[in-house]
Design an enzyme around this catalytic site. Structure first.
Site, PDB file in Angstrom:
ATOM      1  N   TYR A  29      29.318  21.712  61.309  1.00  9.40           N
ATOM      2  CA  TYR A  29      28.237  20.861  60.983  1.00  9.40           C
ATOM      3  C   TYR A  29      28.360  20.426  59.455  1.00  9.40           C
ATOM      4  CZ  TYR A  29      25.476  21.666  65.252  1.00  9.40           C
ATOM      5  OH  TYR A  29      25.186  21.832  66.508  1.00  9.40           O
TER       6      TYR A  29
ATOM      7  N   HIS B 147      22.562  17.360  69.858  1.00  8.49           N
ATOM      8  CA  HIS B 147      21.209  17.470  70.000  1.00  8.49           C
ATOM      9  C   HIS B 147      20.485  16.144  69.757  1.00  8.49           C
ATOM     10  CE1 HIS B 147      21.343  21.853  68.584  1.00  8.49           C
ATOM     11  NE2 HIS B 147      22.575  21.280  68.014  1.00  8.49           N
TER      12      HIS B 147
ATOM     13  N   TYR C  43      31.884  25.845  68.604  1.00 15.47           N
ATOM     14  CA  TYR C  43      32.083  26.732  67.328  1.00 15.47           C
ATOM     15  C   TYR C  43      31.611  27.853  67.716  1.00 15.47           C
ATOM     16  CZ  TYR C  43      27.235  25.184  67.059  1.00 15.47           C
ATOM     17  OH  TYR C  43      25.999  24.957  67.470  1.00 15.47           O
TER      18      TYR C  43
ATOM     19  N   ARG D  18      29.654  28.261  71.009  1.00 10.35           N
ATOM     20  CA  ARG D  18      28.719  27.420  71.806  1.00 10.35           C
ATOM     21  C   ARG D  18      29.639  26.301  72.342  1.00 10.35           C
ATOM     22  NH1 ARG D  18      23.767  25.777  70.946  1.00 10.35           N
ATOM     23  NH2 ARG D  18      24.387  25.472  73.103  1.00 10.35           N
TER      24      ARG D  18
ATOM     25  N   HIS E 172      28.155  20.155  72.283  1.00  8.91           N
ATOM     26  CA  HIS E 172      27.112  19.712  72.572  1.00  8.91           C
ATOM     27  C   HIS E 172      26.495  18.865  71.496  1.00  8.91           C
ATOM     28  CE1 HIS E 172      26.073  23.226  70.051  1.00  8.91           C
ATOM     29  NE2 HIS E 172      24.946  22.529  69.773  1.00  8.91           N
TER      30      HIS E 172
END
Length: 247
Positions: free
Chosen positions: A112, A166, A151, A161, A164
């Site tokens: 991110y 959000h 990640y 994770r 995905h």
């Protein structure tokens, strides 16, 4: 004589969530919920006029490339280009028009653009990982983006994770914000992800997984995935508290 009419404001009531659709506030496998879940019974606060009105979220507030995360910089981002589309639906399957949908995600390397994310994966200078759009008259939305990478996170040993995206959905006001996650089909990391597996109902869990859409896949350009969001009813999407997001 006719009965006098009341001047009391009557606000709509929502259907109760189907049992097992949403994760429990305290999910032992998801360790940080132990620090964040309420310790006392929840108190239901009625929605008043200030909760169902608010800032206008119309198309005039959107930028030209807000729904195309691959065109927000001078150069193109790294990774596999994808088209994510679907409909925002009510409990009766009707499209919800003129609603703001926002997304945020990791880049193709699983990182991110956030000060708190510093694991050794490269940042992409041409990818911010955020976008927004307004649903059309039939509740349709569409984003062009990059497929995010998996990640690591520190929830448990060798924790990763699944890929995905959000999603944040707004109603008529910011207090009606709903948050969910979209996963990708056949991800090998589902088995060890406590956020995905905290959903008690298997059918509800599967509604978090997008559908590969070959009919919308564009030759020499982008793969396509379809993801509908249902705000209430028997087929309701899985929603989470903002405090329970992993990023």
């Amino acid at each position: 004589m006719a009965a006098p009419t009341s001047n009391k404001l009557i606000l709509p009531r929502y259907r109760r969530d189907p049992e097992g659709t949403h994760p429990p506030l305290d999910s032992p496998g998801y360790r940080s919920t132990a620090l964040r879940h309420p310790k006392q019974p929840l108190v239901l606060l009625p929605q008043m006029l200030t909760e169902v009105t608010g800032p206008l979220l119309g198309p005039g507030r959107l930028g030209e490339f807000d729904n195309d995360l691959t065109r927000q910089h001078a150069e193109e981002p790294q990774g596999q280009r994808i088209l994510v589309h679907g409909r925002l639906l009510d409990g009766d399957g009707r499209g919800i028009p003129n609603s703001l949908i926002e997304i945020w995600q990791a880049n193709a390397g699983g990182r991110y653009r956030h000060i708190g994310d510093n694991w050794p994966a490269p940042l992409d200078p041409n990818f911010d990982g955020v976008g927004r759009t307004i649903t059309d008259s039939e509740g349709r939305y569409e984003f062009t983006t990059i497929k995010p990478g998996a990640y690591p996170w520190k929830n448990h040993d060798n924790a990763w994770r699944p890929a995905h995206i959000h999603f944040s959905v707004f109603g008529q006001a910011f207090t009606q914000r709903l948050v969910t996650q979209m996963y990708f089909p056949d991800d090998p990391l589902f088995f060890q992800d406590p956020i995905f597996n905290s959903i008690p109902d298997e059918k509800a869990r599967q509604r978090m997984i997008s559908r590969f859409d070959y009919s919308r896949t564009t030759d020499h350009w982008a793969l396509a995935f379809e993801f509908d969001i249902v705000v209430r009813g028997r087929e309701q999407s899985v929603f989470e508290n903002e405090e329970e997001e992993d990023e």
